[in-house]
Design a protein around this motif. Structure first.
Motif, PDB file in Angstrom:
ATOM      1  N   CYS A  69      -9.857  -4.217  19.134  1.00  0.00           N
ATOM      2  CA  CYS A  69      -9.169  -5.150  20.042  1.00  0.00           C
ATOM      3  C   CYS A  69      -7.797  -4.365  20.227  1.00  0.00           C
ATOM      4  N   ASP A  70      -6.970  -4.956  21.059  1.00  0.00           N
ATOM      5  CA  ASP A  70      -5.721  -4.160  21.518  1.00  0.00           C
ATOM      6  C   ASP A  70      -4.853  -4.082  20.084  1.00  0.00           C
ATOM      7  N   ASP A  71      -4.649  -5.319  19.543  1.00  0.00           N
ATOM      8  CA  ASP A  71      -3.987  -5.478  18.258  1.00  0.00           C
ATOM      9  C   ASP A  71      -4.345  -4.254  17.222  1.00  0.00           C
ATOM     10  N   CYS A  72      -5.582  -4.187  17.036  1.00  0.00           N
ATOM     11  CA  CYS A  72      -6.122  -3.022  16.022  1.00  0.00           C
ATOM     12  C   CYS A  72      -5.944  -1.687  16.615  1.00  0.00           C
ATOM     13  N   MET A  73      -6.009  -1.608  17.861  1.00  0.00           N
ATOM     14  CA  MET A  73      -5.688  -0.261  18.248  1.00  0.00           C
ATOM     15  C   MET A  73      -4.301   0.310  18.238  1.00  0.00           C
ATOM     16  N   LYS A  74      -3.394  -0.580  18.335  1.00  0.00           N
ATOM     17  CA  LYS A  74      -2.012  -0.241  18.300  1.00  0.00           C
ATOM     18  C   LYS A  74      -1.681  -0.281  17.066  1.00  0.00           C
TER      19      LYS A  74
END
Length: 244
Positions: A69-74
């Protein structure tokens, strides 16, 4: 257990059901005896996490080609993997708030049951040594009288036959409220909020919480557990936010 003790236990349960009837953990309506922790209407209203999901936190993602997800990518995570059960949307939101702020401690057993039923096969293969509830700050503990994550972990630990350890990490500082902060601000806010209380020889831990939002709390707890000597940290939560 002798037949007389079993009979005595059954009589006691029936007595309690008559004078203190069980209530639905979602709508708080009186339940029919033997119907479980929630009514059939509320059970169908809850939104289970469905695949595909983020390989790290377990949040739903757009399609199977998306690994994170975006959170874990960032924001890279130190824990191994997460196991949330429901989306954090109504009517579940009200039920969790009632557990946390309205003294509905009995709801914790339902939440533990949902985690167990969803992931018992998976958890059974993970060689988990202990469950660790996410600590809350001292002022909240004094005001509330309990830690909702610890209640959930207690019921879950009994079902899994795994000890609950609440003395490995602690919340050592009272941070300002997370609500309204950006994910980056949450990370900074919680960076030093948790710390190892003692060293441990426990190798694999399952962190337990009620809600996972951006992951800042779980990450901070993971770092504290690793400082205490834990090798691998997984987490589970009743619900997970839909993203920021």
């Amino acid at each position: 257990m002798s037949n007389s003790k079993v009979l005595s236990s059954e009589v006691k349960e029936k007595f309690l059901d008559i004078f203190f009837p069980p209530r639905c953990a979602i709508c708080d309506e009186v339940l029919i005896t033997g119907s479980g922790h929630i009514c059939s209407k509320c059970r169908s209203s809850l939104k289970l996490i469905q695949g595909p999901t983020c390989y790290k936190c377990g949040k739903e993602v757009a399609n199977e080609s998306v690994e994170y997800c975006d959170d874990c990518m960032k924001r890279p995570r130190s824990y191994v993997k997460g196991f949330p059960v429901y989306k954090y949307v109504p009517p579940l939101t009200d039920s969790i708030m009632a557990l946390k702020y309205a003294g509905k401690k009995e709801y914790a057993e339902f939440f533990a049951d949902t985690i167990y039923e969803r992931y018992k096969m998976t958890f059974g293969k993970m060689d988990i040594d202990a469950l660790v509830p996410v600590p809350i700050n001292k002022s909240k503990l004094i005001t509330r009288g309990y830690n909702q994550a610890e209640l959930i972990a207690g019921f879950l630990g009994k079902k899994m036959n795994i000890p609950v350890k609440s003395d490995i990490i602690d919340r050592v500082s009272d941070t300002k409220a997370q609500k309204g902060l950006t994910p980056e601000q949450r990370e900074h806010n919680l960076h030093s909020a948790f710390a190892a209380v003692r060293k441990t020889d426990i190798r694999t831990v399952l962190l337990v919480d009620d809600i996972y939002t951006t992951g800042a709390t779980i990450e901070a707890c993971t770092q504290a557990l690793m400082d205490a000597g834990v090798d691998k940290v997984f987490y589970t939560s009743v619900a997970i936010g839909e993203g920021y």
